[in-house]
Design a protein around this motif. Structure first.
Motif, PDB file in Angstrom:
ATOM      1  N   ASN A 153       0.575  -0.576   0.433  1.00 64.29           N
ATOM      2  CA  ASN A 153      -0.021  -0.100   0.203  1.00 64.29           C
ATOM      3  C   ASN A 153       0.773   0.576   0.352  1.00 64.29           C
ATOM      4  O   ASN A 153       0.415   2.141  -0.597  1.00 64.29           O
ATOM      5  CB  ASN A 153      -0.936  -0.256   1.015  1.00 64.29           C
ATOM      6  CG  ASN A 153      -1.857  -1.395   1.232  1.00 64.29           C
ATOM      7  OD1 ASN A 153      -2.530  -1.697   0.132  1.00 64.29           O
ATOM      8  ND2 ASN A 153      -2.473  -1.615   2.557  1.00 64.29           N
ATOM      9  N   ALA A 154       1.994   0.684   0.874  1.00 70.41           N
ATOM     10  CA  ALA A 154       3.049   2.446   1.161  1.00 70.41           C
ATOM     11  C   ALA A 154       3.738   2.582  -0.451  1.00 70.41           C
ATOM     12  O   ALA A 154       3.412   3.926  -0.957  1.00 70.41           O
ATOM     13  CB  ALA A 154       4.305   1.948   1.734  1.00 70.41           C
ATOM     14  N   THR A 155       3.761   1.850  -1.234  1.00 70.53           N
ATOM     15  CA  THR A 155       4.455   2.318  -2.650  1.00 70.53           C
ATOM     16  C   THR A 155       3.601   2.130  -3.462  1.00 70.53           C
ATOM     17  O   THR A 155       3.483   3.518  -3.979  1.00 70.53           O
ATOM     18  CB  THR A 155       5.261   0.551  -2.773  1.00 70.53           C
ATOM     19  OG1 THR A 155       4.124  -0.655  -3.721  1.00 70.53           O
ATOM     20  CG2 THR A 155       5.954  -0.432  -2.551  1.00 70.53           C
ATOM     21  N   PHE A 156       2.182   1.854  -3.644  1.00 71.21           N
ATOM     22  CA  PHE A 156       1.642   1.997  -4.819  1.00 71.21           C
ATOM     23  C   PHE A 156       0.952   3.854  -4.061  1.00 71.21           C
ATOM     24  O   PHE A 156       0.786   4.451  -4.803  1.00 71.21           O
ATOM     25  CB  PHE A 156       0.206   1.737  -4.081  1.00 71.21           C
ATOM     26  CG  PHE A 156       0.155   0.180  -4.361  1.00 71.21           C
ATOM     27  CD1 PHE A 156       0.753  -0.563  -5.559  1.00 71.21           C
ATOM     28  CD2 PHE A 156      -0.880  -0.813  -3.848  1.00 71.21           C
ATOM     29  CE1 PHE A 156       1.453  -1.463  -5.222  1.00 71.21           C
ATOM     30  CE2 PHE A 156      -1.257  -2.122  -3.628  1.00 71.21           C
ATOM     31  CZ  PHE A 156       0.043  -2.561  -4.317  1.00 71.21           C
ATOM     32  N   MET A 157       0.939   4.106  -2.897  1.00 69.83           N
ATOM     33  CA  MET A 157       0.922   5.910  -2.715  1.00 69.83           C
ATOM     34  C   MET A 157       1.680   6.539  -2.940  1.00 69.83           C
ATOM     35  O   MET A 157       1.720   8.142  -3.282  1.00 69.83           O
ATOM     36  CB  MET A 157       0.702   5.782  -1.342  1.00 69.83           C
ATOM     37  CG  MET A 157      -0.770   5.066  -0.715  1.00 69.83           C
ATOM     38  SD  MET A 157      -1.460   5.185   1.494  1.00 69.83           S
ATOM     39  CE  MET A 157      -1.264   6.403   1.900  1.00 69.83           C
ATOM     40  N   LEU A 158       3.087   6.252  -2.232  1.00 68.84           N
ATOM     41  CA  LEU A 158       4.427   6.519  -2.874  1.00 68.84           C
ATOM     42  C   LEU A 158       4.707   7.304  -3.965  1.00 68.84           C
ATOM     43  O   LEU A 158       5.346   8.007  -5.299  1.00 68.84           O
ATOM     44  CB  LEU A 158       5.337   6.238  -2.480  1.00 68.84           C
ATOM     45  CG  LEU A 158       5.641   6.365  -0.858  1.00 68.84           C
ATOM     46  CD1 LEU A 158       7.374   5.384  -0.322  1.00 68.84           C
ATOM     47  CD2 LEU A 158       5.661   7.583  -0.397  1.00 68.84           C
ATOM     48  N   GLU A 159       4.516   5.678  -4.703  1.00 70.94           N
ATOM     49  CA  GLU A 159       4.648   6.393  -6.523  1.00 70.94           C
ATOM     50  C   GLU A 159       3.628   6.772  -6.923  1.00 70.94           C
ATOM     51  O   GLU A 159       3.908   7.978  -7.643  1.00 70.94           O
ATOM     52  CB  GLU A 159       4.515   4.508  -7.290  1.00 70.94           C
ATOM     53  CG  GLU A 159       5.916   3.876  -6.964  1.00 70.94           C
ATOM     54  CD  GLU A 159       6.752   4.017  -8.027  1.00 70.94           C
ATOM     55  OE1 GLU A 159       6.571   4.824  -8.602  1.00 70.94           O
ATOM     56  OE2 GLU A 159       7.292   2.991  -8.205  1.00 70.94           O
ATOM     57  N   HIS A 160       2.638   7.393  -6.533  1.00 66.04           N
ATOM     58  CA  HIS A 160       1.600   7.943  -7.122  1.00 66.04           C
ATOM     59  C   HIS A 160       2.032   9.666  -6.737  1.00 66.04           C
ATOM     60  O   HIS A 160       1.824  10.220  -7.363  1.00 66.04           O
ATOM     61  CB  HIS A 160      -0.108   7.878  -6.363  1.00 66.04           C
ATOM     62  CG  HIS A 160      -1.140   8.801  -6.710  1.00 66.04           C
ATOM     63  ND1 HIS A 160      -1.705   8.495  -8.404  1.00 66.04           N
ATOM     64  CD2 HIS A 160      -1.677   9.412  -6.903  1.00 66.04           C
ATOM     65  CE1 HIS A 160      -2.260   9.516  -7.915  1.00 66.04           C
ATOM     66  NE2 HIS A 160      -2.841  10.583  -7.504  1.00 66.04           N
ATOM     67  N   ALA A 161       2.228   9.803  -5.703  1.00 67.18           N
ATOM     68  CA  ALA A 161       2.764  11.584  -5.142  1.00 67.18           C
ATOM     69  C   ALA A 161       4.202  11.114  -6.499  1.00 67.18           C
ATOM     70  O   ALA A 161       4.378  12.683  -6.651  1.00 67.18           O
ATOM     71  CB  ALA A 161       3.442  10.847  -3.715  1.00 67.18           C
TER      72      ALA A 161
END
Length: 888
Positions: free
Chosen positions: A445-453
Motif C-alpha cells: 500500500n505504501a508503494t502504491f501511494m508513494l509512486e502516485h505521489a
C-alpha cells in the motif's frame, strides 16, 4: 587527437615511429591515444619503454604524465621529473613538476627536499612556504605522546619568514596558525599572531573563519570579556543569525561562573537583555538565530538551575508562531522538544492545535499543519495506535496530501508538492503496521501511494529513498534499482548514499544488475585516486594552505571508506558467482588479487564510515529506531561482515592453488573460527548481529570444509614425504568425513520457502545464500578431488577420503535440487495471471486504505504490482539458471 579521433592518431604515430623509432614524443602520443581508447595496458607498456630512455624534453614528459596520472601511476612520474630536473637544474618548470608529482603521491619528505631546492635555486618565497607546509604535514603524523620536532622546525622557519616580512597573505597566516595550533598549549601564541601586526596587515578580522577562530582562542585563554565583546559585535553589526557565534557568546556567559552563582549573575541578566535586543531589532523578515538564541539561553538556565520550565515552553510556542511555516522549524525545535518531559511535550502540541486549528486554506497553512503532524509523531502520539486508528490516520494524511495538490498546480517540474510530507508520513505509519503485524500488504500500500505521489513530484528524493527501501523489503530489486537510477547520484554521494542500493545487492539473485550498480558506485574511488591528487597539487600551486588538509583528509576518507570495502567484497562475490563452471571459478580464484583483501583488526578499525544514515526524513520519537534503520532488510554490513567475506575468497584461493598448509592458511581458519564464536548464533534473540542466519551458516560451512582441506593436505604431504609421523589414511578419511558431514548437516538447515503471495527479501536471500554456498563448495570439492588425484596418491591410499568427498558432492547437488524445487514453485506463484487473481485480490479486497479502494487508482495499483511481480520473476529465472549450472 584533439578531435577524439584516436585511431587515426595511433596510425600517424606509427608512421612517425617507422621513420624514427626513438621519437619519444610520438611514442608518448601513441600511449595517450591508447589510454583514451580504453587500452590502458598497452598505454602503460609504451610508457615503460619510454621510461627506460629517460627522456628530458617537456613535451614528452607532459604527455607521459597525462597517461600516468590517469592510471594513478605517480612513482614513474616522480622518477621521470627527478631525472629531467637533475639533467636541467636551471629549468624551473621541471623542478616544479617534480615537486607536484611528489605532492600527488603525498610524499611529504620528498616534497620538503625539492621545495627547499626550488627556493635555493630560484629565490621565490612561495617555494619556502611549500617546504614549510610539507614539514607541517609530516608533523601531523607524529604520535601525540612524542615531541614534535617537525612542528618546531616548521615554526622556526615560519617565524623567520615573518620576521623578514615575507608573510603577507591570509593563507600564509593560516599556515602559521596551523603550525602553532598543532602543538600543545599554544593558543595564546596563535591569538597573539592573529591580533598582532601580521593579523592587521592581512585583515584577518574580515575573514569569517579567522574571526571565529579568534573568539574561540579568546575563550580558551580565559579572556572572557574580550570574547564576549567580540561575539556581541559580530551579532549586532555583521550577522545576528550566526549560530556558531551565538554559541560562543553563551560560552562567555556560562563558562566563567559556577552554576550556583548563575541566578544572581550579571552575565545572565546581560545575556537576556542582549538577546532580547537582537530579537527586537529583527524586521518584517526576521532571521531565526536570535529567536532560537532565546530558547537556547533559557534551556541552559533550566538545565543548571531549573526554575524556568514555563518560559522555555512559551518560547517554543512563540517560535513556532513565527517560523512554523518553514520546513526547518521541526529541525530547529526537535532538539528542545526531546528534552521536555512527556506532559510538557503533549502540552506543546495541544497549544499548537489550539492556536492554529486544522485549517489548510493557504500554502502557509499546509506547511504549519505538516510541522504540527511532525511534532505529534515525534512526541509519540502515533506510537500507541491500534491498527484501526493507525489506518484511519493513514487515510487522513492521504486526504490532506490530495487536498494540498491543487496549490501546486503552477509549480515547476523540479519542485516538490506542498503536501509531499503527508504522503511520506503515511508511508511511515504503514511501515509501523508492517513491523507490528509482519504483513507485507501495508508495504505494498505504501508503494502504491508513494509512486502516485512521485508522479506529481518527480524529483523528490525523500519519496524515492523510502520507495527504494520498501521495494528491497519486498524483494523487488529491479524496482528499487529503477528508482535509485533516477536520483542522479553524483561524485562523493556514491560513497555516502550507494549503500541504499548496494548493501547485500547479491541477495536478490540478479547478479548482473547488482554488479552494474556496484561498478557505477565504485567510480568515485577511481576518480579519487586521480582527481584528488590534482586538487592537492592545485592547492600548492595557488598556496591555499588552509584547504590542503581538507583535500588530504577527503582523499583518506574515501581511500579508507567502509563502503568501499563493502562494495569490493560484494563485487568479488558477484564476479565469482558469474563464473559458469567450476573450472572457470577455480581459475578466477587463482588470478584473484588479495593485496587489498585484509581482515586484521587494525585494518578494520582504521576504516572510516562515511555512509549517510540520517538523510532519510525521520520524525520517530527520540530513542526509537529511525525510519532508515527500520527499513533495512538486514543489519548494516560492518567489520564482522567484511571479515567473513574477506576470509572466504582467501581460503578458497589457497585451495584453488592446491597449496600446502602454511601459517597463513592456519591464521585464516583461526580467524574464521573466532568470527563464528563471536557472532550471534542462529538461535539467539539478538537481532542486531551483523550477519544474517544464512551468512552465519555460510561461515560455519566454509569453516568445516576448510578444516577438511587442511586435514587432507597435511596427510598427503606427510604421505609423500615418507614421514614417520604420517597420519593413518583411515583416520584421515574419518576426520574429513566428519567435517563434510557437519557441513552437509548445516546445508540441510535451510528451510523450504513457503509463499504467502509476496516474495520478500528474506526469501531471495535464503535461496541466493544456498546457491552461493554450494558454488563455494563445488570449488572446495574439486580442490579436494584434485588433491587426492595427484600423482603420488594414485595407489588408492586416500580412496575412503575420496568416497567421502563424492558423497558430499551428491549432498551439495541435492541441496541445489531443493532450491530448484522451491524456485519452480515460486515461479508459478508470480506469474501475471496468478498475481492478478491472488495478490491483487488480497490487496484490494476489503482494504482499509482509501487510496487502494478508489476505482480511479486500480490501474495504477495493478501496474505497480505487476512490475514487482516482474522483478520477482527475473530474480527467480536467474536463480533457477544458477542452480542448474551449479549441478553440472
Amino acid at each position: 587527437m584533439e578531435r577524439g579521433n584516436y585511431r587515426e592518431g595511433i596510425q600517424l604515430c606509427n608512421k612517425a615511429l617507422k621513420k624514427q623509432p626513438d621519437f619519444h614524443v610520438a611514442k608518448a602520443l601513441k600511449a595517450l591515444a591508447f589510454e583514451r581508447c580504453g587500452k590502458l595496458n598497452e598505454a602503460l607498456q609504451l610508457c615503460e619503454e619510454i621510461q627506460w630512455a629517460k627522456p628530458t624534453d617537456e613535451p614528452t614528459l607532459r604527455t607521459l604524465s597525462m597517461v600516468l596520472k590517469s592510471a594513478g601511476k605517480y612513482e614513474p612520474m616522480v622518477k621521470l621529473y627527478e631525472n629531467a630536473s637533475k639533467v636541467h637544474p636551471k629549468n624551473e618548470n621541471l623542478a616544479i613538476q617534480w615537486f607536484m608529482s611528489l605532492a600527488r603521491k603525498l610524499d611529504f619528505k620528498g616534497q620538503q627536499s625539492v621545495a627547499l631546492q626550488l627556493h635555493k635555486n630560484f629565490k621565490k618565497n612561495s617555494y619556502m612556504f611549500w617546504a614549510i607546509m610539507s614539514i607541517t604535514l609530516q608533523g601531523q603524523n607524529v604520535p601525540a605522546n612524542q615531541p614534535n620536532v617537525l612542528y618546531q622546525l616548521a615554526e622556526r622557519m615560519m617565524s623567520k619568514m615573518n620576521t623578514e616580512g615575507k608573510v603577507e597573505t591570509i593563507e600564509e597566516l593560516q599556515l602559521y596558525l596551523i603550525i602553532l595550533l598543532g602543538q600543545k598549549d599554544r593558543q595564546a601564541d596563535a591569538l597573539g599572531l592573529l591580533e598582532g601586526e601580521i593579523g592587521v596587515k592581512t585583515k584577518a578580522i574580515e575573514n569569517v573563519e579567522l574571526r571565529y577562530l579568534r573568539i574561540q582562542l579568546l575563550i580558551q585563554v580565559g579572556r572572557w570579556k574580550d570574547a564576549r565583546d567580540a561575539t556581541m559585535q559580530v551579532l549586532k553589526e555583521i550577522n545576528s543569525d550566526d549560530w556558531r557565534t551565538i554559541l560562543q557568546y553563551f560560552d562567555t556567559i556560562f563558562l566563567p561562573i559556577q552554576d550556583t552563582d548563575l541566578k544572581t549573575s550579571e552575565n545572565l541578566a546581560e545575556a537576556r537583555a542582549f538577546i532580547s535586543e537582537l530579537v527586537k531589532n529583527e524586521g518584517k523578515t526576521p532571521k531565526r538565530g536570535p529567536f532560537l538564541a532565546q530558547i537556547e539561553l533559557e534551556k541552559r538556565v533550566q538545565e543548571k538551575i531549573g526554575d524556568n520550565k514555563a518560559t522555555v515552553l512559551d518560547l517554543l510556542v512563540a517560535y513556532f508562531g513565527k517560523f512554523g511555516s518553514k520546513t526547518c522549524c521541526f529541525e530547529d525545535l526537535s532538539v528542545y522538544i526531546s528534552n521536555l518531559d512527556k506532559e510538557d511535550a503533549l502540552g506543546f502540541c495541544k497549544r499548537l492545535k489550539e492556536t492554529f486549528g486544522e485549517k489548510s486554506e493557504t500554502v502557509k497553512d499546509i506547511a504549519i499543519q505538516i510541522n504540527i503532524a511532525r511534532f505529534e509523531r515525534f512526541i509519540g502520539l502515533q506510537s500507541k495506535l491500534n491498527s484501526t486508528e493507525a489506518m484511519a490516520l493513514v487515510n487522513k494524511l492521504w486526504k490532506l496530501y490530495e487536498d494540498a495538490l491543487p496549490f501546486g498546480k503552477e509549480l515547476e517540474e523540479t519542485e516538490r508538492q506542498y503536501g509531499d510530507d503527508y504522503a511520506i508520513m503515511a508511508s511511515h505509519i504503514l511501515i509501523d503496521i508492517h513491523r507490528e503485524t509482519k504483513s507485507y500488504v501495508p508495504l505494498l500500500n505504501a508503494t502504491f501511494m508513494l509512486e502516485h505521489a512521485l508522479s506529481a513530484s518527480k524529483h523528490n528524493y525523500q519519496i524515492k529513498l523510502v520507495l527504494i527501501r520498501i521495494y528491497e523489503l519486498l524483494g523487488a530489486f529491479n524496482c528499487a534499482a529503477f528508482i535509485y537510477n533516477t536520483m542522479a547520484i553524483k561524485h562523493v554521494q556514491h560513497d555516502t548514499m550507494s549503500h541504499f542500493i548496494t548493501d547485500r545487492a547479491s541477495s536478490f539473485g540478479l547478479f548482473s544488475e547488482a554488479l552494474s550498480q556496484l561498478y557505477s558506485a565504485h567510480e568515485i574511488y577511481h576518480s579519487n585516486e586521480s582527481e584528488t591528487p590534482e586538487m592537492i597539487m592545485q592547492a600548492y600551486k595557488y598556496s591555499t594552505f588552509s584547504k590542503m588538509q581538507e583535500f588530504i583528509e577527503f582523499q583518506s576518507r574515501l581511500e579508507n571508506s567502509v563502503q568501499k570495502m563493502v562494495a569490493d567484497r560484494e563485487m568479488i562475490r558477484l564476479e565469482f558467482m558469474k563464473e559458469d563452471s567450476v573450472k572457470g571459478a577455480i581459475l578466477w580464484l587463482q588470478e584473484l588479487e588479495i593485496v587489498n583483501l585484509k581482515y586484521d583488526a587494525q585494518f578494520c578499525e582504521s576504516r572510516i564510515d562515511n555512509r549517510d544514515t540520517t538523510v532519510m526524513l525521520n520524525w520517530n520519537p527520540k530513542g526509537s529506531p529511525s525510519v532508515e534503520a527500520l527499513t533495512r532488510a538486514a543489519s548494516q554490513p560492518g567489520h564482522v561482515w567484511l571479515t567473513l567475506f574477506t576470509l572466504v575468497p582467501r581460503l578458497l584461493k589457497h585451495m584453488a592453488h592446491l597449496s600446502p598448509i602454511d601459517a597463513e592458511y592456519e591464521n585464516l581458519v583461526t580467524a574464521l573460527e573466532k568470527l563464528i564464536q563471536s557472532s550471534v548464533s542462529e538461535n539467539s534473540s539478538d537481532h542486531h548481529s551483523e550477519l544474517t542466519v544464512e551468512e552465519a551458516r555460510l561461515a560455519q560451512i566454509i569453516l568445516q570444509v576448510s578444516k577438511a582441506y587442511q586435514t587432507l593436505s597435511i596427510a598427503i604431504v606427510a604421505q609423500n614425504s615418507n614421514s614417520p609421523t604420517k597420519e593413518d589414511p583411515a583416520k584421515t578419511a574419518a576426520t574429513v568425513k566428519g567435517h563434510l558431514a557437519a557441513a552437509a548437516a548445516l546445508l540441510k538447515k535451510r528451510e523450504s520457502v513457503k509463499s504467502t503471495g509476496v516474495l520478500p527479501w528474506q526469501t531471495f536471500h535464503g535461496l541466493t545464500s544456498a546457491i552461493e554456498t554450494v558454488a563455494y563448495l563445488n570449488v572446495a570439492n574439486q580442490c579436494l578431488t584434485n588433491l587426492i588425484a595427484t600423482k603420488a596418491n594414485k595407489k588408492g591410499v586416500f580412496k575412503a577420503t575420496s568416497s567421502a568427498v563424492q558423497d558430499f558432492m551428491v549432498q551439495c547437488r541435492q541441496s541445489l535440487q531443493a532450491v530448484q524445487t522451491d524456485v519452480v514453485a515460486l515461479r508459478n506463484v508470480v506469474k501475471p495471471d496468478r498475481i492478478r487473481n491472488g495478490l491483487l485480490y488480497e490487496i484490494c479486497d476489503g482494504s482499509s486504505v482509501d487510496f487502494v479502494r478508489s476505482p480511479s487508482h486500480q490501474a495504477h495499483i495493478e501496474d505497480k504490482t505487476l512490475k514487482i511481480g516482474a522483478s520477482w520473476m527475473a530474480s527467480l529465472v536467474n536463480l533457477q539458471q544458477e542452480a542448474e549450472s551449479g549441478m553440472l
